[in-house]
Scaffold this motif. Structure first.
Motif, PDB file in Angstrom:
ATOM      1  N   GLN A 742     -30.079 -18.445  -6.718  1.00 49.34           N
ATOM      2  CA  GLN A 742     -29.612 -17.059  -6.640  1.00 49.34           C
ATOM      3  C   GLN A 742     -28.152 -16.937  -7.052  1.00 49.34           C
ATOM      4  O   GLN A 742     -27.757 -15.968  -7.696  1.00 49.34           O
ATOM      5  CB  GLN A 742     -29.815 -16.527  -5.219  1.00 49.34           C
ATOM      6  N   HIS A 798     -28.903  -3.380  -6.150  1.00 51.11           N
ATOM      7  CA  HIS A 798     -30.332  -3.718  -6.186  1.00 51.11           C
ATOM      8  C   HIS A 798     -30.536  -5.227  -6.252  1.00 51.11           C
ATOM      9  O   HIS A 798     -31.458  -5.772  -5.625  1.00 51.11           O
ATOM     10  CB  HIS A 798     -30.996  -3.050  -7.393  1.00 51.11           C
ATOM     11  N   LEU A 799     -29.694  -5.917  -7.009  1.00 47.21           N
ATOM     12  CA  LEU A 799     -29.832  -7.357  -7.155  1.00 47.21           C
ATOM     13  C   LEU A 799     -29.653  -8.063  -5.815  1.00 47.21           C
ATOM     14  O   LEU A 799     -30.459  -8.917  -5.430  1.00 47.21           O
ATOM     15  CB  LEU A 799     -28.809  -7.872  -8.178  1.00 47.21           C
ATOM     16  N   THR A 801     -29.913  -6.737  -2.832  1.00 42.71           N
ATOM     17  CA  THR A 801     -31.002  -6.343  -1.924  1.00 42.71           C
ATOM     18  C   THR A 801     -32.249  -7.169  -2.173  1.00 42.71           C
ATOM     19  O   THR A 801     -32.919  -7.623  -1.236  1.00 42.71           O
ATOM     20  CB  THR A 801     -31.311  -4.848  -2.095  1.00 42.71           C
ATOM     21  N   SER A 802     -32.584  -7.357  -3.445  1.00 40.64           N
ATOM     22  CA  SER A 802     -33.783  -8.154  -3.761  1.00 40.64           C
ATOM     23  C   SER A 802     -33.634  -9.597  -3.324  1.00 40.64           C
ATOM     24  O   SER A 802     -34.603 -10.229  -2.906  1.00 40.64           O
ATOM     25  CB  SER A 802     -34.070  -8.073  -5.261  1.00 40.64           C
ATOM     26  N   MET A 803     -32.409 -10.139  -3.401  1.00 40.69           N
ATOM     27  CA  MET A 803     -32.198 -11.519  -2.968  1.00 40.69           C
ATOM     28  C   MET A 803     -32.349 -11.672  -1.456  1.00 40.69           C
ATOM     29  O   MET A 803     -32.819 -12.698  -0.962  1.00 40.69           O
ATOM     30  CB  MET A 803     -30.805 -11.977  -3.405  1.00 40.69           C
ATOM     31  N   THR A 805     -34.247  -9.754   0.477  1.00 41.34           N
ATOM     32  CA  THR A 805     -35.540  -9.283   0.964  1.00 41.34           C
ATOM     33  C   THR A 805     -36.432 -10.391   1.528  1.00 41.34           C
ATOM     34  O   THR A 805     -37.057 -10.203   2.585  1.00 41.34           O
ATOM     35  CB  THR A 805     -36.269  -8.521  -0.155  1.00 41.34           C
TER      36      THR A 805
END
Length: 822
Positions: A742, A798-799, A801-803, A805
């Motif tokens: 990540q 968004h990036l 947040t997706s990491m 999740t």
């Protein structure tokens, strides 16, 4: 030969709406068609100049309208002679040469308008329409829907075949023409790509004839190949089981085309494709395009049967419409048997619940009143009763505020008890300042359906709001006033003044999230609805909140579609609702007068009437902030357009029952300038003669003065402000450790954005936004930098947040496994 009938010299004929002028031209041309006289472009131009009072060069009309006048002349010709010609010919193939000869008397469409190009408004030529009619096999028992009815060329063919009509057309001028041509038939103006979503559930056509746009979508710039498929899917969903759909599409829209194989697979899940045949561009040449087209015929499945493709896909393209018609007569199978009761006999008075069929001209008003009687059948009056409650005595301990040292106090009813009322599902609190004063003892008893109290549809706290809103609306503000024609200026009325008005008192609902402001607004509307005030206005911040309004209204046991968006009715036109709740946004409300079109405020006032005494809900009323202008650090600030529109509406409807709804409406005193109905100035309850004096005094007192103001409004029963209690709520931080992968992803994207950032100056220079001498376009430069920074922030948000999740999901699953769930 070319025949030039005597034409009177052009003279101005005032017409704000082009439809009547187009019809006048068509009526002048129709006798020539009946006599077989050729109509050339010169004749058509002279008639247009006469009807419109000017030339195309002057902008009085364009050639698209002229061509539509010719098409309307064909409709009038077919209405007069069509049935006789069809009976004499005996069959569509025998009738085709006659109609083709009549159509050729009109000029070929050689000029296009921007609207025609954008919306692909190519009407169906008569030979192609006759081919579609032969494929449809219409009988007098059929209800025929045309979702994109255009100028009515397909519709008139269906009419002379004996079918009943339901017409839809999105373009305003064409829709007006249809109302003039088919005054006894319902005409709606929905986007045909969502026709099944908009039409009343009772409209079940047994035949659908359609010539949809091939790649144009309403409200979308550019082209999309999905347009035809969207129209077909929605129309097939609306078609009655066993019914037939005949569609004219682009020739490439075929089941054996690889690009459309999946689409046809979905379409034939519920329908049989029984015929499809392409035709060369010659079929549409008369109407301004040489695009190759196709007629496809679908029969909708009945019961649980599966659809499929039975059409012969190997046949070559037809060279012209007569050859295609020959194929249709030979290959299209008979219609399926329909269920009993489906067809023209099941046609309601209007295709949309609450929207009566519209007529133009003098017949419009009687139609509306007739339809109004029909609406009452759909909306049953519920069993109602007056809401009973008891007043608490002044010495009652429960009625007195129990104050602690906390900032917030638990909310409880202080002046009344409501037997049988359900407690609010979550604990509510109010500020200590608000809890320190009790509201006055009311005398108003709302009239509500029995189920509201019996089933707990409104809690005790919400019922209190309905009671006090009705109490406030029962009184008027002090003084008499004069309002100018614009609705902008209000002044104290002298003793001998005429047209004096008094303003009804309003109510301010200032609850926070969780108290159910929408449900309380619906409760206030329902109280008035049960008293017979069945026209109301609900204004909110976004059109996306329409569904919330409909949900809150239907949660009280009412028909959700009674909440109707104003956007359904074009600006400048009458609103044809006989009753209902009109929903609009502040952005729409501020639309000013445009030429002959009245402003949205005037459109609403015309519908409600100047003596309107129903409810206006200003939801998210802080959107009207700064209604009167203010002074800031950089000087004077002009009044906001939305605030001015809101004030104008209140001034023009002095008898309306106004409800302001906002959790943040009183953060600054300037934001209260729209709350004219609270009597904060110019009345007896507060010592301020004018709005400016009120603003100055409260501004000088700061937050403390605002708090005192809120308490005073509460003590008068004009304001309530409660919110969810967070007592006992705990939270913990959940940490996510970024993995090496990540981190690498983040660094790679950061590097990419760094490249864009480093080259942004060069890009702006290349685009002539900046140059050697400095900035050439400050607005464009600011917009470019703003767009870049905004995109960057959203992307990385968004990036990240997706990491995070996966860690969040794992935590939720662990809590569920441990039984930590409510």
């Amino acid at each position: 030969m070319t025949y030039l009938a005597p034409v009177a010299p052009p003279f101005p004929v005032p017409s704000r709406d082009p439809a009547p002028a187009i019809l006048a031209v068509a009526e002048a041309l129709q006798p020539d068609l009946a006599q077989g006289f050729q109509i050339d472009a010169l004749r058509l131009r002279l008639e247009m100049e006469r009807a419109f009072g000017g030339s195309a060069a002057d902008g009085a009309w364009d050639w698209k309208l002229a061509y539509e006048a010719g098409e309307v002349a064909l409709v009038l010709f077919l209405r007069k002679f069509g049935r006789a010609l069809l009976a004499r010919a005996g069959s569509p193939p025998a009738l085709l040469p006659i109609l083709a000869k009549v159509a050729c008397l009109l000029p070929t469409h050689t000029r296009r308008s921007e609207e025609m190009e954008r919306f692909q408004q190519f009407s169906t030529p008569l030979p192609m329409g006759l081919a579609a009619l032969a494929a449809a096999q219409i009988t007098p028992r059929d209800l025929v829907l045309e979702p994109s009815a255009g100028t009515g060329l397909l519709a008139i063919l269906a009419e002379i075949a004996g079918g009943s009509l339901a017409l839809n057309e999105l373009a305003d001028t064409r829709a007006d023409l249809l109302r003039l041509l088919f005054p006894e038939r319902p005409v709606t103006s929905f986007d045909a790509a969502q026709i099944d979503d908009h039409l009343d559930a009772g409209v079940r056509p047994s035949v659908i004839l359609m010539n949809p746009p091939f790649s144009a979508v309403a409200h979308v710039d550019g082209r999309t190949t999905e347009a035809t498929a969207r129209h077909l899917r929605s129309s097939l969903a609306r078609l009655a089981p066993g019914g037939r759909l005949v569609a004219i599409t682009g020739a490439g829209f075929a089941p054996d085309a690889p690009a459309w194989a999946e689409t046809f697979g979905r379409l034939t899940e519920t329908a049989h494709l029984v015929f499809t045949g392409a035709v060369s561009g010659a079929a549409f040449a008369k109407h301004g395009t040489s695009f190759e087209t196709r007629i496809s015929v679908f029969d909708k499945c009945r019961g649980g049967e599966r659809g499929g493709i039975t059409a012969d896909l190997a046949r070559p393209m037809s060279v012209d419409a007569p050859q295609l018609l020959g194929r249709i007569v030979a290959e299209v199978p008979p219609r399926l048997e329909m269920d009993a009761g489906v067809g023209a006999q099941s046609q309601p008075a209007s295709p949309f619940r609450g929207l009566p069929p519209r007529a133009s001209g003098p017949a419009a008003r009687p139609l509306r009143s007739t339809a109004a009687a029909n609406v009452d059948v759909h909306v049953a009056t519920p069993d109602t009763e007056d809401l009973a409650y008891t007043l608490r005595k002044a010495a009652d301990d429960l009625g007195a505020a129990r104050l602690s040292d906390a900032i917030y106090e638990t909310f409880r009813l202080q002046a009344i008890d409501i037997p049988g009322a359900a407690p609010h599902p979550t604990k509510l609190v109010q500020s200590a300042a608000m809890a320190s004063v009790a509201p006055p003892k009311p005398s108003n008893h709302p009239k509500l359906p029995v189920a509201v109290l019996r089933d707990g549809l409104l809690s005790d706290a919400q019922l209190e709001t309905v009671i006090y809103a009705g109490e406030a609306h029962g009184a008027y503000l002090a003084g008499s006033w004069c309002v100018d024609e614009t609705g902008d200026m209000v002044s104290a009325a002298p003793d001998d003044a005429a047209d004096v008005v008094r303003f009804r008192r309003g109510f301010f609902l200032g609850d926070g999230t969780g108290a159910g402001k929408g449900r309380q607004s619906a409760g206030i509307l329902l109280d008035n609805w049960c008293w017979g005030r069945r026209e109301a206005l609900w204004i909110s911040k976004s059109d996306k909140l329409l569904e919330d309004a409909q949900r809150d209204w239907s949660a009280l046991g009412q028909e959700r579609l009674l909440v109707t968006p104003l956007s359904r009715f074009a600006q400048g036109r009458d609103i044809p609702l006989s009753e209902g709740i009109l929903f609009t946004t502040y952005a729409t409300l501020r639309s000013e007068e445009r030429g002959a079109k009245k402003s949205r405020v005037d459109q609403i006032v015309d519908w409600l009437g100047a003596d309107f005494d129903g409810v206006i809900v200003f939801d998210e009323s802080h959107a009207m902030a700064n209604a009167a202008g203010s002074k800031g650090e950089r000087g004077d600030t002009e009044a906001s357009q939305q605030g001015r529109a809101g004030l104008r509406l209140q001034h023009k409807l002095p008898n309306a029952r106004v409800v302001y709804v906002s959790a943040t409406g009183a953060t600054t005193v300037h934001n209260l300038a729209y709350a004219q109905r609270l009597g904060l100035w110019g009345g007896e309850d507060f010592p301020f003669a004018t709005r400016a004096e009120f603003v100055q005094a409260i501004e000088a007192g700061g937050v403390a003065a605002m708090e005192v103001l809120a308490r005073d409004l509460r003590s008068l029963g004009l304001y309530t402000a409660r919110s969810l209690s967070y007592d006992g709520v705990e939270y913990e931080m959940l940490e996510h450790a970024l993995t090496p992968e990540q981190r690498g992803i983040y660094d790679a994207y950061a590097g990419a954005f760094a490249i864009i950032h480093n080259n942004l100056a060069a890009a702006m220079e290349a685009a002539n936004i900046t140059g050697d001498s400095g900035t050439l376009n400050r607005q464009a430069k600011s917009a470019a930098r703003s767009a870049f920074e905004s995109a960057k922030q959203r992307f990385f948000g968004h990036l990240l947040t997706s990491m995070k999740t996966p860690t969040l999901i794992a935590s939720i699953e662990a809590d569920l496994a441990a039984g930590h769930a409510a």
